[in-house]
Write a protein that holds these residues in place. Structure first.
Motif, PDB file in Angstrom:
ATOM      1  N   ASP A   1       0.806  -1.039  -0.040  1.00 11.64           N
ATOM      2  CA  ASP A   1      -0.025   0.050   0.154  1.00 11.64           C
ATOM      3  C   ASP A   1       0.827   1.367  -0.037  1.00 11.64           C
ATOM      4  O   ASP A   1       2.038   1.158   0.791  1.00 11.64           O
ATOM      5  CB  ASP A   1      -0.982   0.279   1.274  1.00 11.64           C
ATOM      6  CG  ASP A   1      -2.131   0.936   1.232  1.00 11.64           C
ATOM      7  OD1 ASP A   1      -1.966   1.895   0.814  1.00 11.64           O
ATOM      8  OD2 ASP A   1      -3.355   0.412   1.384  1.00 11.64           O
TER       9      ASP A   1
ATOM     10  N   LYS B   1     -11.755   7.105   4.853  1.00 11.28           N
ATOM     11  CA  LYS B   1     -12.336   7.597   3.576  1.00 11.28           C
ATOM     12  C   LYS B   1     -12.794   8.722   3.430  1.00 11.28           C
ATOM     13  O   LYS B   1     -12.951   9.296   2.038  1.00 11.28           O
ATOM     14  CB  LYS B   1     -13.046   6.551   2.899  1.00 11.28           C
ATOM     15  CG  LYS B   1     -12.425   5.143   2.739  1.00 11.28           C
ATOM     16  CD  LYS B   1     -13.345   4.117   1.978  1.00 11.28           C
ATOM     17  CE  LYS B   1     -13.854   4.458   0.356  1.00 11.28           C
ATOM     18  NZ  LYS B   1     -14.545   3.308  -0.105  1.00 11.28           N
TER      19      LYS B   1
ATOM     20  N   SER C   1      -4.784   6.606   0.364  1.00 11.25           N
ATOM     21  CA  SER C   1      -6.268   6.764   1.154  1.00 11.25           C
ATOM     22  C   SER C   1      -6.177   5.692   2.051  1.00 11.25           C
ATOM     23  O   SER C   1      -7.552   5.491   2.313  1.00 11.25           O
ATOM     24  CB  SER C   1      -7.127   6.761   0.215  1.00 11.25           C
ATOM     25  OG  SER C   1      -7.373   5.390  -0.195  1.00 11.25           O
TER      26      SER C   1
ATOM     27  N   TYR D   1     -13.738   6.640 -12.765  1.00 15.33           N
ATOM     28  CA  TYR D   1     -13.516   5.570 -11.888  1.00 15.33           C
ATOM     29  C   TYR D   1     -14.194   4.165 -12.345  1.00 15.33           C
ATOM     30  O   TYR D   1     -13.264   3.183 -12.425  1.00 15.33           O
ATOM     31  CB  TYR D   1     -13.994   5.949 -10.473  1.00 15.33           C
ATOM     32  CG  TYR D   1     -14.163   4.593  -9.596  1.00 15.33           C
ATOM     33  CD1 TYR D   1     -13.133   4.237  -9.032  1.00 15.33           C
ATOM     34  CD2 TYR D   1     -15.310   4.279  -9.009  1.00 15.33           C
ATOM     35  CE1 TYR D   1     -13.266   3.135  -8.235  1.00 15.33           C
ATOM     36  CE2 TYR D   1     -15.636   3.082  -8.149  1.00 15.33           C
ATOM     37  CZ  TYR D   1     -14.294   2.625  -7.745  1.00 15.33           C
ATOM     38  OH  TYR D   1     -14.543   1.663  -6.807  1.00 15.33           O
TER      39      TYR D   1
HETATM   40  N1  LIG Z   1     -15.915   0.520  -0.559  1.00 14.75           N
HETATM   41  C1  LIG Z   1     -16.927   0.270  -1.605  1.00 14.75           C
HETATM   42  O1  LIG Z   1     -18.246   0.650  -1.465  1.00 14.75           O
HETATM   43  C2  LIG Z   1     -16.429  -0.216  -2.919  1.00 14.75           C
HETATM   44  C3  LIG Z   1     -17.377  -0.300  -3.968  1.00 14.75           C
HETATM   45  C4  LIG Z   1     -16.893  -0.863  -5.145  1.00 14.75           C
HETATM   46  C5  LIG Z   1     -15.632  -1.249  -5.327  1.00 14.75           C
HETATM   47  N2  LIG Z   1     -14.550  -1.080  -4.272  1.00 14.75           N
HETATM   48  C6  LIG Z   1     -13.160  -1.397  -4.493  1.00 14.75           C
HETATM   49  O2  LIG Z   1     -12.722  -1.948  -3.387  1.00 14.75           O
HETATM   50  C7  LIG Z   1     -11.185  -1.869  -3.508  1.00 14.75           C
HETATM   51  C8  LIG Z   1     -11.090  -1.258  -1.971  1.00 14.75           C
HETATM   52  O3  LIG Z   1     -11.854   0.013  -1.900  1.00 14.75           O
HETATM   53  P1  LIG Z   1     -11.867   0.518  -0.382  1.00 14.75           P
HETATM   54  O4  LIG Z   1     -13.223   1.009  -0.024  1.00 14.75           O
HETATM   55  O5  LIG Z   1     -11.186  -0.217   0.621  1.00 14.75           O
HETATM   56  O6  LIG Z   1     -11.212   1.835  -0.438  1.00 14.75           O
HETATM   57  P2  LIG Z   1     -10.015   2.634   0.281  1.00 14.75           P
HETATM   58  O7  LIG Z   1      -9.509   3.736  -0.391  1.00 14.75           O
HETATM   59  O8  LIG Z   1      -9.901   2.448   1.634  1.00 14.75           O
HETATM   60  O9  LIG Z   1      -8.598   1.594  -0.327  1.00 14.75           O
HETATM   61  C9  LIG Z   1      -7.837   1.540  -1.059  1.00 14.75           C
HETATM   62  C10 LIG Z   1      -6.475   1.388  -0.804  1.00 14.75           C
HETATM   63  O10 LIG Z   1      -5.642   1.235  -1.829  1.00 14.75           O
HETATM   64  C11 LIG Z   1      -4.124   2.112  -1.534  1.00 14.75           C
HETATM   65  N3  LIG Z   1      -3.858   2.655  -2.686  1.00 14.75           N
HETATM   66  C12 LIG Z   1      -4.641   3.407  -3.809  1.00 14.75           C
HETATM   67  N4  LIG Z   1      -3.799   3.409  -4.751  1.00 14.75           N
HETATM   68  C13 LIG Z   1      -2.656   2.764  -4.750  1.00 14.75           C
HETATM   69  C14 LIG Z   1      -1.443   2.372  -5.493  1.00 14.75           C
HETATM   70  N5  LIG Z   1      -1.364   3.115  -6.658  1.00 14.75           N
HETATM   71  N6  LIG Z   1      -0.398   1.581  -4.781  1.00 14.75           N
HETATM   72  C15 LIG Z   1      -0.589   1.174  -3.729  1.00 14.75           C
HETATM   73  N7  LIG Z   1      -1.753   1.556  -2.794  1.00 14.75           N
HETATM   74  C16 LIG Z   1      -2.794   2.256  -3.350  1.00 14.75           C
HETATM   75  C17 LIG Z   1      -4.821   3.061  -0.682  1.00 14.75           C
HETATM   76  O11 LIG Z   1      -3.918   3.743   0.055  1.00 14.75           O
HETATM   77  C18 LIG Z   1      -5.975   2.351   0.184  1.00 14.75           C
HETATM   78  O12 LIG Z   1      -5.327   2.002   1.301  1.00 14.75           O
HETATM   79  C19 LIG Z   1     -10.964  -0.698  -4.470  1.00 14.75           C
HETATM   80  O13 LIG Z   1     -10.439  -1.179  -5.509  1.00 14.75           O
HETATM   81  C20 LIG Z   1     -12.412   0.034  -4.771  1.00 14.75           C
HETATM   82  O14 LIG Z   1     -12.350   0.329  -6.036  1.00 14.75           O
HETATM   83  C21 LIG Z   1     -15.143  -0.636  -3.122  1.00 14.75           C
END
Ligand SMILES: NC(=O)c1ccc[n+]([C@@H]2O[C@H](COP(=O)([O-])OP(=O)(O)OC[C@H]3O[C@@H](n4cnc5c(N)ncnc54)[C@H](O)[C@@H]3O)[C@@H](O)[C@H]2O)c1
Length: 304
Positions: A33, A171, A37, A135
């Protein structure tokens, strides 16, 4: 069987829940990571390795992982620069595919129900996609890349619907409605909803999303919905929160600030394919999940 797993985005919301769960199950877990975020407190109690690395930049990794759970992404659908979202999410996936190819790892990657936009409900995996944000487009491109690599890598994509639960607070604005409404109500304010609270979401508890990732390890390659198949309106959400919090607050409605075209008004997963081929069905009913989450928030979040 014990495995070596890599969780990208493992300090974020879903990734940290997944990393902690895998470790609890006895697997050797590495988190990658760049803390774009994330919140390091999400990994309290985690004893595996944490690699601070941006997956969208070239990197060397000699370690061989049996499975890669790719969660890293810019996750805010309203992130200000579309180009950055697309590049970072797509390049990150490209690098993960190369790593998996090199070591023969299985890949489970996070996609989104955002790819359906305002398409018909219940949303079926093969219906026409109507991405309304950069996105969602980045995730659709990842799905296309996965298809292109079929046969070379074992890939399962999971289109998460609206996930909520512990570890999402970092977030900020993109955290779930459930968290934001809970916070307003805990502060003694009326819960604020877009007029007239009739928008519907397929909300899914993060504990079920972790389960779906584990199911993906043995599922047939493909892309699956990860939702509950049950829609909850924002008005209903306030009712569940009132029940869980022992309050009786009425919503306060305000005009939707977003362009109606870029906002999903109704999401609902068709869960038949996931039941059949991912062998996944959500365990948590919305009312119970909200109660469980409110218990967590009350115990862990200080409201002045
Ligand atoms: N939370 C939801 O409702 C939801 C819905 C649909 C899809 N998603 C997908 O689930 C996954 C996790 O989302 P989340 O809700 O936990 O969000 P989040 O923002 O808490 O987690 C994303 C993580 O990825 C890390 N990150 C971002 N870009 C990076 C990079 N280039 N290299 C290394 N680390 C990186 C961030 O620091 C963070 O820890 C994502 O791919 C998101 O698109 C989430």
């Amino acid at each position: 069987m014990r495995m070596k797993a890599l969780v990208t985005g493992g300090a974020g919301f879903i990734g940290s829940q997944l990393a902690l769960w895998l470790e609890k199950e006895g697997h050797t877990v590495t988190v990658m990571d760049d803390f774009f975020s994330a919140d390091s407190r999400n990994l309290t109690g985690f004893s595996g390795r944490i690699l601070r690395q941006d997956v969208s930049q070239d990197f060397e990794c000699s370690e061989k992982f049996d499975s890669i759970f790719h969660q890293a992404a810019i996750t805010d659908p309203r992130y200000p620069t579309d180009d950055e979202v697309f590049k970072r999410n797509v390049n990150g996936f490209k690098n993960i595919l190369s790593l998996a190819k090199k070591h023969g790892s299985k890949v489970v990657y996070a996609s989104t129900a955002g790819v359906y936009g305002n398409g018909p409900v219940p949303m079926k995996e093969d219906q026409v996609k109507e991405c309304v944000t950069a996105y969602a487009l980045s995730k659709l491109e990842m799905e296309r890349m996965a298809k292109e690599n079929e046969g070379q890598i074992r890939l399962v994509g999971l289109r998460y619907f609206n996930v909520f639960g512990p570890h999402e607070i970092h977030k900020g604005r993109p955290a779930s409605m459930i968290y934001h409404l809970w916070k307003q109500m805990r502060e003694g304010k009326r819960p604020r909803l877009f007029q007239w609270g009739e928008q519907i979401r397929d909300f899914i508890y993060v504990k079920d999303v972790v389960k779906a990732n584990l199911c993906a390890l043995t599922a047939a390659p493909g892309v699956y919905n990860v939702g509950t198949g049950v829609g909850t309106s924002f008005n209903q959400l306030v009712t569940y929160l009132n029940e869980a919090m022992g309050t009786g607050m009425e919503p306060e409605y305000f005009e939707m600030p977003f362009d109606g075209k870029t906002y999903q008004h109704h999401t609902l997963a068709d869960i038949e394919t996931a039941k059949k081929h991912l062998h996944f069905e959500a365990d948590w009913k919305m009312s119970e999940a909200v109660k469980d989450y409110v218990g967590f928030l009350d115990a862990n979040v200080l409201i002045p």
